[in-house]
Design a protein around this motif. Structure first.
Motif, PDB file in Angstrom:
ATOM      1  N   ASP A   1       0.861  -1.182   0.000  1.00  0.00           N
ATOM      2  CA  ASP A   1       0.000   0.000   0.000  1.00  0.00           C
ATOM      3  C   ASP A   1       0.892   1.225   0.000  1.00  0.00           C
ATOM      4  O   ASP A   1       1.788   1.349   0.855  1.00  0.00           O
ATOM      5  CB  ASP A   1      -0.892   0.008   1.240  1.00  0.00           C
ATOM      6  CG  ASP A   1      -2.038  -0.975   1.166  1.00  0.00           C
ATOM      7  OD1 ASP A   1      -3.177  -0.528   0.981  1.00  0.00           O
ATOM      8  OD2 ASP A   1      -1.788  -2.197   1.287  1.00  0.00           O
TER       9      ASP A   1
ATOM     10  N   GLY B   1       1.036   5.693  -0.675  1.00  0.00           N
ATOM     11  CA  GLY B   1       0.257   6.920  -0.738  1.00  0.00           C
ATOM     12  C   GLY B   1       1.034   8.059  -0.127  1.00  0.00           C
ATOM     13  O   GLY B   1       2.142   7.878   0.405  1.00  0.00           O
TER      14      GLY B   1
ATOM     15  N   VAL C   1      -2.069  11.080   3.915  1.00  0.00           N
ATOM     16  CA  VAL C   1      -3.293  10.272   3.872  1.00  0.00           C
ATOM     17  C   VAL C   1      -3.518   9.634   5.245  1.00  0.00           C
ATOM     18  O   VAL C   1      -2.759   8.740   5.649  1.00  0.00           O
ATOM     19  CB  VAL C   1      -3.193   9.191   2.783  1.00  0.00           C
ATOM     20  CG1 VAL C   1      -4.433   8.307   2.793  1.00  0.00           C
ATOM     21  CG2 VAL C   1      -3.016   9.829   1.414  1.00  0.00           C
TER      22      VAL C   1
ATOM     23  N   SER D   1      -5.656   7.469   6.390  1.00  0.00           N
ATOM     24  CA  SER D   1      -5.984   6.040   6.434  1.00  0.00           C
ATOM     25  C   SER D   1      -4.742   5.167   6.407  1.00  0.00           C
ATOM     26  O   SER D   1      -4.729   4.077   7.002  1.00  0.00           O
ATOM     27  CB  SER D   1      -6.913   5.669   5.273  1.00  0.00           C
ATOM     28  OG  SER D   1      -6.287   5.932   4.030  1.00  0.00           O
ATOM     29  N   LEU D   2      -3.669   5.614   5.754  1.00  0.00           N
ATOM     30  CA  LEU D   2      -2.450   4.822   5.737  1.00  0.00           C
ATOM     31  C   LEU D   2      -1.843   4.715   7.131  1.00  0.00           C
ATOM     32  O   LEU D   2      -1.348   3.658   7.527  1.00  0.00           O
ATOM     33  CB  LEU D   2      -1.433   5.432   4.769  1.00  0.00           C
ATOM     34  CG  LEU D   2      -1.542   5.023   3.306  1.00  0.00           C
ATOM     35  CD1 LEU D   2      -0.489   5.754   2.476  1.00  0.00           C
ATOM     36  CD2 LEU D   2      -1.398   3.520   3.133  1.00  0.00           C
TER      37      LEU D   2
ATOM     38  N   CYS E   1      -3.885   2.310   9.054  1.00  0.00           N
ATOM     39  CA  CYS E   1      -3.542   0.944   8.645  1.00  0.00           C
ATOM     40  C   CYS E   1      -2.290   0.464   9.361  1.00  0.00           C
ATOM     41  O   CYS E   1      -2.231  -0.683   9.834  1.00  0.00           O
ATOM     42  CB  CYS E   1      -3.324   0.882   7.135  1.00  0.00           C
ATOM     43  SG  CYS E   1      -4.819   1.010   6.141  1.00  0.00           S
TER      44      CYS E   1
ATOM     45  N   VAL F   1      -1.439  -1.257  -4.085  1.00  0.00           N
ATOM     46  CA  VAL F   1      -2.633  -0.453  -3.808  1.00  0.00           C
ATOM     47  C   VAL F   1      -2.155   0.978  -3.629  1.00  0.00           C
ATOM     48  O   VAL F   1      -1.517   1.304  -2.610  1.00  0.00           O
ATOM     49  CB  VAL F   1      -3.384  -0.934  -2.557  1.00  0.00           C
ATOM     50  CG1 VAL F   1      -4.652  -0.101  -2.348  1.00  0.00           C
ATOM     51  CG2 VAL F   1      -3.728  -2.417  -2.667  1.00  0.00           C
ATOM     52  N   ASP F   2      -2.410   1.819  -4.631  1.00  0.00           N
ATOM     53  CA  ASP F   2      -1.939   3.202  -4.614  1.00  0.00           C
ATOM     54  C   ASP F   2      -3.078   4.114  -4.180  1.00  0.00           C
ATOM     55  O   ASP F   2      -4.037   4.347  -4.925  1.00  0.00           O
ATOM     56  CB  ASP F   2      -1.426   3.600  -6.003  1.00  0.00           C
ATOM     57  CG  ASP F   2      -0.831   5.001  -6.020  1.00  0.00           C
ATOM     58  OD1 ASP F   2      -0.822   5.656  -4.955  1.00  0.00           O
ATOM     59  OD2 ASP F   2      -0.389   5.444  -7.095  1.00  0.00           O
ATOM     60  N   HIS F   3      -2.969   4.625  -2.961  1.00  0.00           N
ATOM     61  CA  HIS F   3      -3.990   5.530  -2.410  1.00  0.00           C
ATOM     62  C   HIS F   3      -3.772   6.964  -2.858  1.00  0.00           C
ATOM     63  O   HIS F   3      -4.598   7.833  -2.548  1.00  0.00           O
ATOM     64  CB  HIS F   3      -3.963   5.468  -0.886  1.00  0.00           C
ATOM     65  CG  HIS F   3      -4.172   4.107  -0.319  1.00  0.00           C
ATOM     66  ND1 HIS F   3      -5.402   3.656   0.103  1.00  0.00           N
ATOM     67  CD2 HIS F   3      -3.300   3.071  -0.119  1.00  0.00           C
ATOM     68  CE1 HIS F   3      -5.280   2.407   0.561  1.00  0.00           C
ATOM     69  NE2 HIS F   3      -4.022   2.035   0.431  1.00  0.00           N
TER      70      HIS F   3
ATOM     71  N   GLY G   1      -5.261  10.490  -1.536  1.00  0.00           N
ATOM     72  CA  GLY G   1      -6.518  10.255  -0.845  1.00  0.00           C
ATOM     73  C   GLY G   1      -7.710  10.973  -1.427  1.00  0.00           C
ATOM     74  O   GLY G   1      -8.838  10.795  -0.959  1.00  0.00           O
TER      75      GLY G   1
ATOM     76  N   SER H   1      -8.447   4.916  -5.493  1.00  0.00           N
ATOM     77  CA  SER H   1      -7.242   4.104  -5.398  1.00  0.00           C
ATOM     78  C   SER H   1      -7.046   3.310  -6.685  1.00  0.00           C
ATOM     79  O   SER H   1      -8.013   2.920  -7.342  1.00  0.00           O
ATOM     80  CB  SER H   1      -7.343   3.137  -4.218  1.00  0.00           C
ATOM     81  OG  SER H   1      -7.420   3.831  -2.996  1.00  0.00           O
TER      82      SER H   1
END
Length: 385
Positions: free
Chosen positions: A90, A92, A96, A98-99, A102, A243-245, A248, A252
């Protein structure tokens, strides 16, 4: 006809997993699928699906760990290799949120992972276009699942344990029948003590017949396969699932290594609405192929050099984006699962066990509180207030 123990509606990965789990427990199971196993008008077909652990919601990370073990258990039961370990990365912008969530959840759950700086990403994955503001979360135990083969394997194992699989049988009506259920389908009537609804994008139509009317949105999503200029760096072993966020603010990009048909890429969750799930899907949209190619070139320059083909599938979305896994609020003999918001495939064998628990004993040891139907009913009531 003889009363069945459990009738399952839907032969995608969720219904197949439920049939396998129930049949392995010795239950008399009939699965009804309106098309063929592996058909392309749902959410379970194709070459590959992602299995990873990076979620901003801790409950998904925890379930993903258990789901990976469930796939390994299925491999042991069948003698087949299903989980292709490529690693999942992942990436980003550092901004971001969310990263960062995570990373916290991966650490709390004890999932092996590395948090990589921009310099470390450039050194390890030279295929990537990395800015100085990019960070990565690399999960070495993540990878890919061959989607169509996984479904076929679950169906084969369900049959091996005694389940009956009937294809080309469209369900017309579902009616609670005392403590059991009656299902009219393709001119025949079936009766069962319990029922599992795992109908994917067809669920909204079937739920209305059972008095549940909250909105489930169905979208048609598109993936495209490309040949990269550098065929070596696009292969598994060199390229993990990406998975490229981004920053944000845009969808993605999910990119899978080349397994022989090219690199698979998709812009996640941007497809148009499907108003009638029974209508055959139109051909893939050339304009979306171009949008995917442009997005892929931003992340992996040279990887969209030639389009090989494209295909579509469907996502089924609850109003809050979380799964629906529960029993019907009035008819406890009916269990319902809608884990189809674009990331549910990886959880299938675990959800199959949960549905078997709900069908047989009415409860499950797994925490499904975030997926209960009641939270959607409450949200609807608040929205109407």
């Amino acid at each position: 006809m003889r009363m069945l123990e459990v009738l399952i509606v839907g032969g995608g990965v969720t219904g197949a997993a439920a049939a396998y789990a129930l049949a392995r427990r010795g239950r008399r199971v009939l699965l009804l699928e309106q098309f063929a196993i592996g058909h392309a008008r749902g959410s379970s077909h194709g070459l590959s699906r992602l299995i990873g652990f990076a979620y901003p919601q801790r409950y998904y990370t925890q379930l993903a760990i258990a789901a990976r073990q469930a796939w390994l258990d299925l491999e042991a039961d069948t003698g087949q290799r299903l989980l292709i370990k490529t690693g999942v990365l992942d990436i980003g912008a550092t901004s971001v949120p969310s990263l960062h969530a995570c990373a916290v959840n991966l650490a709390a759950a004890g999932v092996p992972f590395e948090q990589l700086s921009a310099a470390e990403l450039r050194a390890r994955f030279p295929q990537l276009a990395i800015t100085d503001q990019t960070i990565g979360l690399y999960q070495p135990d993540g990878g890919m699942l061959p989607a169509s083969r996984c479904v076929a394997t679950l169906i084969e194992q369900a049959r091996r344990y005694g389940a009956t699989i009937a294809v080309g049988v469209r369900v017309d009506r579902i009616m609670p029948d005392g403590s059991g259920v009656r299902v009219d389908a393709a001119g025949a009537t079936y009766r069962a003590q319990r029922m599992v609804m795992a109908a994917g994008s067809y669920t909204p139509v079937l739920l209305r017949s059972l008095g549940i009317s909250f909105p489930l949105l169905v979208t048609r999503e598109q993936v495209a396969f490309f040949l990269a200029r550098d065929r070596v760096l696009s292969k598994a072993g060199y390229l993990p699932v990406i998975v490229d966020h981004s920053d944000g603010r845009e969808p993605s990009l999910i990119c899978f290594p080349d397994l022989g048909e090219g690199v698979k890429a998709e812009r996640h969750g941007v497809g148009p609405l499907v108003h009638d799930p029974y209508e055959p899907p139109p051909p893939p949209d050339p304009a979306e192929n171009e949008r995917i190619a442009r997005r892929l070139e931003q992340t992996l320059p040279g990887f969209a050099s030639r389009l090989v083909r494209a295909e579509t599938c469907r996502y089924t979305h609850t109003p809050d984006g979380d799964f629906l896994i529960d029993r019907h609020p009035e008819y406890g003999q009916i269990a319902i699962a809608v884990p189809c918001a674009g990331h549910g495939f990886k959880f299938a064998p675990l959800i199959g066990e949960i549905l078997a628990d709900l069908a047989v004993q009415g409860t499950t040891p797994y925490d499904i509180a975030p997926f209960r139907l009641d939270r959607l009913r409450k949200q609807k009531a608040v929205a109407l207030a």
